[in-house]
Every structure is written in structure tokens, then in C-alpha cells.
Design a protein around this motif. Structure first.
Motif, short mmCIF file in Angstrom:
data_model
loop_
_atom_site.label_atom_id
_atom_site.label_comp_id
_atom_site.label_asym_id
_atom_site.label_seq_id
_atom_site.Cartn_x
_atom_site.Cartn_y
_atom_site.Cartn_z
N ASP A 129 39.30 40.81 49.24
CA ASP A 129 38.92 40.33 47.90
C ASP A 129 40.05 39.54 47.26
OD1 ASP A 129 36.46 41.55 48.22
OD2 ASP A 129 36.96 43.31 46.97
N TYR A 130 41.28 40.00 47.44
CA TYR A 130 42.44 39.31 46.87
C TYR A 130 42.57 37.91 47.48
CZ TYR A 130 47.22 38.22 45.55
OH TYR A 130 48.33 37.61 45.05
N LYS A 131 42.43 37.82 48.80
CA LYS A 131 42.54 36.52 49.47
C LYS A 131 41.43 35.56 49.03
CE LYS A 131 45.01 38.10 53.55
NZ LYS A 131 44.98 38.33 55.00
N LYS A 132 40.26 36.11 48.69
CA LYS A 132 39.13 35.28 48.25
C LYS A 132 39.21 34.95 46.77
CE LYS A 132 35.76 36.78 51.68
NZ LYS A 132 34.45 37.44 51.89
N GLY A 133 40.23 35.47 46.09
CA GLY A 133 40.39 35.19 44.67
C GLY A 133 39.49 36.02 43.77
N LYS A 134 38.98 37.12 44.28
CA LYS A 134 38.09 37.96 43.49
C LYS A 134 38.84 38.99 42.66
CE LYS A 134 34.17 37.77 46.68
NZ LYS A 134 33.26 38.59 47.50
N VAL A 135 40.16 38.97 42.73
CA VAL A 135 40.97 39.97 42.02
C VAL A 135 41.71 39.30 40.88
CG1 VAL A 135 42.87 41.61 42.28
CG2 VAL A 135 41.25 41.29 44.14
N LYS A 136 41.67 39.92 39.73
CA LYS A 136 42.40 39.40 38.58
C LYS A 136 43.67 40.23 38.39
CE LYS A 136 38.41 37.89 35.90
NZ LYS A 136 37.74 38.01 34.59
N SER A 137 44.65 39.63 37.75
CA SER A 137 45.86 40.38 37.42
C SER A 137 46.12 40.21 35.93
CB SER A 137 47.05 39.88 38.24
OG SER A 137 47.31 38.53 37.93
N GLY A 138 46.87 41.14 35.41
CA GLY A 138 47.20 41.09 33.99
C GLY A 138 47.68 42.44 33.50
N SER A 139 47.91 42.52 32.23
CA SER A 139 48.40 43.77 31.64
C SER A 139 47.22 44.70 31.35
CB SER A 139 49.14 43.46 30.34
OG SER A 139 48.21 42.99 29.37
N SER A 140 47.54 45.89 30.93
CA SER A 140 46.48 46.83 30.56
C SER A 140 45.72 46.32 29.34
CB SER A 140 47.06 48.22 30.30
OG SER A 140 48.04 48.16 29.29
N LYS A 141 46.41 45.60 28.47
CA LYS A 141 45.74 45.01 27.30
C LYS A 141 44.73 43.96 27.74
CE LYS A 141 49.39 45.78 23.95
NZ LYS A 141 50.38 45.17 23.05
N ASP A 142 45.13 43.15 28.74
CA ASP A 142 44.20 42.14 29.28
C ASP A 142 42.97 42.82 29.87
OD1 ASP A 142 46.03 40.13 28.65
OD2 ASP A 142 46.95 40.18 30.65
N PHE A 143 43.20 43.90 30.60
CA PHE A 143 42.12 44.65 31.22
C PHE A 143 41.15 45.17 30.16
CE2 PHE A 143 40.49 48.80 32.73
CZ PHE A 143 39.72 48.34 33.79
N MET A 144 41.68 45.79 29.12
CA MET A 144 40.85 46.35 28.06
C MET A 144 40.08 45.24 27.33
SD MET A 144 41.01 49.52 28.37
CE MET A 144 40.11 50.01 26.92
N ARG A 145 40.73 44.11 27.11
CA ARG A 145 40.07 42.99 26.44
C ARG A 145 38.90 42.50 27.30
NH1 ARG A 145 44.14 39.50 26.13
NH2 ARG A 145 43.48 38.48 28.04
N ASP A 146 39.10 42.40 28.62
CA ASP A 146 38.03 41.97 29.51
C ASP A 146 36.88 42.97 29.52
OD1 ASP A 146 39.42 39.68 30.13
OD2 ASP A 146 40.13 40.40 32.08
N LEU A 147 37.19 44.24 29.44
CA LEU A 147 36.15 45.27 29.43
C LEU A 147 35.27 45.17 28.19
CD1 LEU A 147 37.84 48.55 30.73
CD2 LEU A 147 36.06 47.22 31.84
N LEU A 148 35.89 44.83 27.08
CA LEU A 148 35.17 44.81 25.80
C LEU A 148 34.39 43.53 25.57
CD1 LEU A 148 37.91 46.51 23.60
CD2 LEU A 148 35.83 47.54 24.54
N LYS A 149 34.53 42.56 26.45
CA LYS A 149 33.80 41.29 26.30
C LYS A 149 32.34 41.48 26.59
CE LYS A 149 37.44 38.00 27.31
NZ LYS A 149 37.90 36.97 28.22
#
Length: 69
Positions: free
Chosen positions: A49-69
Motif C-alpha cells: 500500500d505504501y509503494k502504491k501511495g495509498k498511505v498518508k503520513s502526518g501528525s496525530s492532529k492531521d489524523f484526527m482532522r482527517d477523521l472528522l472530515k
């Protein structure tokens, strides 16, 4: 032949203590191996998945923001 858990436990209880301990040890080792193989499979899939670009990176704040979208 499909045995119920109760039937299996009844059969195990008929064994002597050493044999019961051996069954517990063997079952635990098999369970650990199965878990280890699942982890290996998950890691391999994550790498794909990482090689295919299906994985995102970021901080825990980024993660929480994406969850709440």
C-alpha cells in the motif's frame, strides 16, 4: 467430524496432567505462530500500500482532522 468446545474440553480433562499441559503448550505455540503470520501478512500489505501511495503520513492532529472530515 466437528466437535464442540465442550466435547474437546471433556476429552482433554480425561488426559493426565502432563498431557493436558502439553496440549496447552502446543495450542499456545500454534496461536502465537498464527498471530505472527498475520502480523507478517499485514506488514507485507502495508508495504505494498505504501509503494502504491495509498498511505498518508502526518501528525496525530492531521489524523484526527482527517477523521472528522
Amino acid at each position: 467430524m466437528n466437535l464442540t468446545i465442550d466435547e474437546i474440553l471433556d476429552s482433554v480433562e480425561k488426559l493426565d496432567l502432563i498431557e493436558q499441559e502439553m496440549i496447552i503448550d502446543i495450542a499456545q505455540k500454534r496461536l502465537n505462530l498464527k498471530r505472527r503470520n498475520e502480523i507478517i501478512s499485514d506488514v507485507k500489505q502495508s508495504r505494498i500500500d505504501y509503494k502504491k501511495g495509498k498511505v498518508k503520513s502526518g501528525s496525530s492532529k492531521d489524523f484526527m482532522r482527517d477523521l472528522l472530515k
